[in-house]
Design an enzyme around this catalytic site. Structure first.
Site, mmCIF file in Angstrom:
data_model
loop_
_atom_site.group_PDB
_atom_site.id
_atom_site.type_symbol
_atom_site.label_atom_id
_atom_site.label_comp_id
_atom_site.label_asym_id
_atom_site.label_seq_id
_atom_site.Cartn_x
_atom_site.Cartn_y
_atom_site.Cartn_z
ATOM 1 N N THR A 40 1.863 6.940 0.605
ATOM 2 C CA THR A 40 0.937 5.857 0.259
ATOM 3 C C THR A 40 0.828 5.670 -1.258
ATOM 4 O OG1 THR A 40 -1.330 5.054 0.651
ATOM 5 C CG2 THR A 40 -1.110 7.369 0.084
ATOM 6 N N GLY A 48 -9.245 8.126 2.504
ATOM 7 C CA GLY A 48 -8.814 9.514 2.374
ATOM 8 C C GLY A 48 -9.935 10.499 2.157
ATOM 9 N N THR A 55 -4.782 7.689 8.530
ATOM 10 C CA THR A 55 -4.764 6.534 7.635
ATOM 11 C C THR A 55 -6.213 6.125 7.358
ATOM 12 O OG1 THR A 55 -3.947 4.277 7.341
ATOM 13 C CG2 THR A 55 -4.621 4.888 9.564
ATOM 14 N N GLY A 56 -6.396 5.380 6.289
ATOM 15 C CA GLY A 56 -7.743 4.909 5.974
ATOM 16 C C GLY A 56 -8.314 5.634 4.777
ATOM 17 N N THR A 70 -1.779 3.420 4.337
ATOM 18 C CA THR A 70 -0.813 4.517 4.405
ATOM 19 C C THR A 70 0.143 4.360 5.570
ATOM 20 O OG1 THR A 70 -2.597 5.937 3.669
ATOM 21 C CG2 THR A 70 -0.706 7.030 4.696
ATOM 22 N N ARG A 112 -7.076 9.622 -9.240
ATOM 23 C CA ARG A 112 -7.540 9.875 -7.869
ATOM 24 C C ARG A 112 -6.349 10.197 -6.950
ATOM 25 N NH1 ARG A 112 -6.676 7.666 -2.448
ATOM 26 N NH2 ARG A 112 -8.581 7.911 -1.284
ATOM 27 N N VAL A 113 -6.526 11.241 -6.163
ATOM 28 C CA VAL A 113 -5.542 11.596 -5.139
ATOM 29 C C VAL A 113 -6.259 11.567 -3.795
ATOM 30 C CG1 VAL A 113 -4.147 13.509 -4.236
ATOM 31 C CG2 VAL A 113 -4.109 12.996 -6.686
ATOM 32 N N GLY A 114 -5.616 10.999 -2.793
ATOM 33 C CA GLY A 114 -6.251 10.887 -1.476
ATOM 34 C C GLY A 114 -5.807 11.972 -0.515
ATOM 35 N N ASP A 115 -5.957 11.686 0.765
ATOM 36 C CA ASP A 115 -5.630 12.664 1.807
ATOM 37 C C ASP A 115 -4.133 12.781 2.098
ATOM 38 O OD1 ASP A 115 -5.834 9.955 2.802
ATOM 39 O OD2 ASP A 115 -5.487 10.790 4.800
ATOM 40 N N SER A 151 0.827 -1.212 0.000
ATOM 41 C CA SER A 151 0.000 0.000 0.000
ATOM 42 C C SER A 151 0.858 1.258 0.000
ATOM 43 C CB SER A 151 -0.911 -0.002 1.228
ATOM 44 O OG SER A 151 -0.128 -0.194 2.383
HETATM 45 N N1 GLY Z 1 -5.309 7.288 3.185
HETATM 46 C C1 GLY Z 1 -4.821 6.944 1.921
HETATM 47 C C2 GLY Z 1 -5.740 7.276 0.825
HETATM 48 O O1 GLY Z 1 -6.938 7.361 0.997
HETATM 49 O O2 GLY Z 1 -5.257 7.419 -0.279
#
Ligand code: GLY
Length: 326
Positions: free
Chosen positions: A206, A242, A239-240, A188, A216-219, A86
């Site tokens: 991550t 985003g 984590t988790g 993450t 797609r871009v996360g948090d 991940s």
């Molecule tokens: N926390 C990682 C993501 O959602 O990309």
């Protein structure tokens, strides 16, 4: 017992005949510093892969190194581990088979660097640090981030390992986009550290959600969402899922709550509370970690299953995180 002035002078003179006065003074300063150091330094990381990250970070902290170096070097170990699916090399690809990486870093001065949607570079955290230290910007994305990395000596490589490719090809057979929570208990890596000098830093990196939409871009690369550090107050990482963290700007929220007097634990609980009050969270996990300026830590998540690695005084332990749902 009171020591009379004459006795004190005599004792000091006797000691001075063995050790120069400056050495006596220096040694007491050193021993004070040592006990201060041992009490204070701390490193905390998300998930089981937090253990190798913390161990690497601790080697830097215990020798008086800086928190910013500790967090960068710590998460690099996980980025370079192909078994950690991940993060970095070996990360699960998007639904079109591309490994795209997100990372950010913050130091004790409030400086921040970030890369998102970066491909072909094993250690995005170090690219994020270069963005922080060598550009007037905070975030570089996609092709621009890759161009910057290559110009700064990072090597282009294939990050899609045979295992990740095989899993993705199996996923394609059903092509059903679901996101199992706590997938294989990893996600993450977010790492926070307080060093012996009392300075805080953090890093977060991550490959994001497995089989996400291309682009797609996360948090994790968003300053204030996946990571936030304020050296006067504390640091937090997430984590988790985003999307839930971005909608509540979770890590910034945790640090701001600490600024207003909440403990690191209470702040993490309140940030999870914001999500569960307002957003659909049923099949989605989010976990927060925080440390304050004194080295106290907090951790809270939505569903059971999130764990984290905590290192103090050279000892690392895994802790199952307290959760909103029991
Ligand atoms: N926390 C990682 C993501 O959602 O990309």
């Amino acid at each position: 017992m009171k020591i009379k002035r004459r006795q004190f002078i005599k004792k000091t003179a006797a000691l001075a005949s063995v050790y120069p006065v400056s050495a006596i003074a220096d040694s007491s300063v050193i021993s004070q510093k040592k006990s201060y150091k041992k009490k204070r330094a701390i490193v905390i990381s998300t998930w089981q892969h937090g253990i190798p990250a913390n161990e690497t970070a601790w080697k830097i902290l215990k020798n008086g190194g800086k928190a910013i170096d500790a967090v960068e070097q710590g998460v690099r170990v996980v980025e370079s581990d192909p078994k950690s699916m991940s993060v970095g090399l070996g990360g699960r690809p998007d639904r079109d088979g591309n490994v795209t990486l997100d990372a950010c870093i913050m130091n004790e001065h409030g400086d921040a660097g970030s890369v998102c949607f970066l491909q072909h570079i094993e250690n995005p955290i170090s690219v994020a640090r270069k963005v922080m230290e060598e550009t007037p910007h905070v975030m570089l994305a996609g092709k621009g981030a890759l161009q910057f990395a290559l110009a700064n000596g990072f090597e282009k490589q294939n990050l899609l390992t045979d295992q990740a490719k095989k899993d993705w090809q199996n996923w394609l057979k059903e092509n059903r986009y679901t996101v199992p929570i706590n997938i294989e208990n990893h996600d993450t890596i977010g790492t926070l550290a307080l060093d012996q000098h009392g300075d805080l830093s953090g890093a977060c990196t991550t490959s994001g959600l497995a089989y996400k939409m291309h682009g797609r871009v996360g948090d994790s690369p968003i300053i204030g969402a996946g990571l936030y550090v304020d050296n006067e107050v504390g640091a937090a990482t997430a984590t988790g899922m985003g999307e839930l963290v971005m909608k509540t700007l979770g890590s910034f929220l945790v640090v701001e709550l600490m600024r207003q007097g909440a403990s690191a634990q209470a702040a993490c609980e309140e940030a999870v509370g914001r999500i569960v009050k307002k957003l659909a969270y049923k099949n989605m996990q989010v976990g927060y970690l925080a440390i304050d300026k004194k080295g106290n830590h907090g951790a809270y998540c939505i569903h059971p299953g999130f764990n984290y690695a905590l290192t103090r005084k050279g000892k690392t332990k895994m802790i199952d995180c307290a959760s909103f749902k029991k």
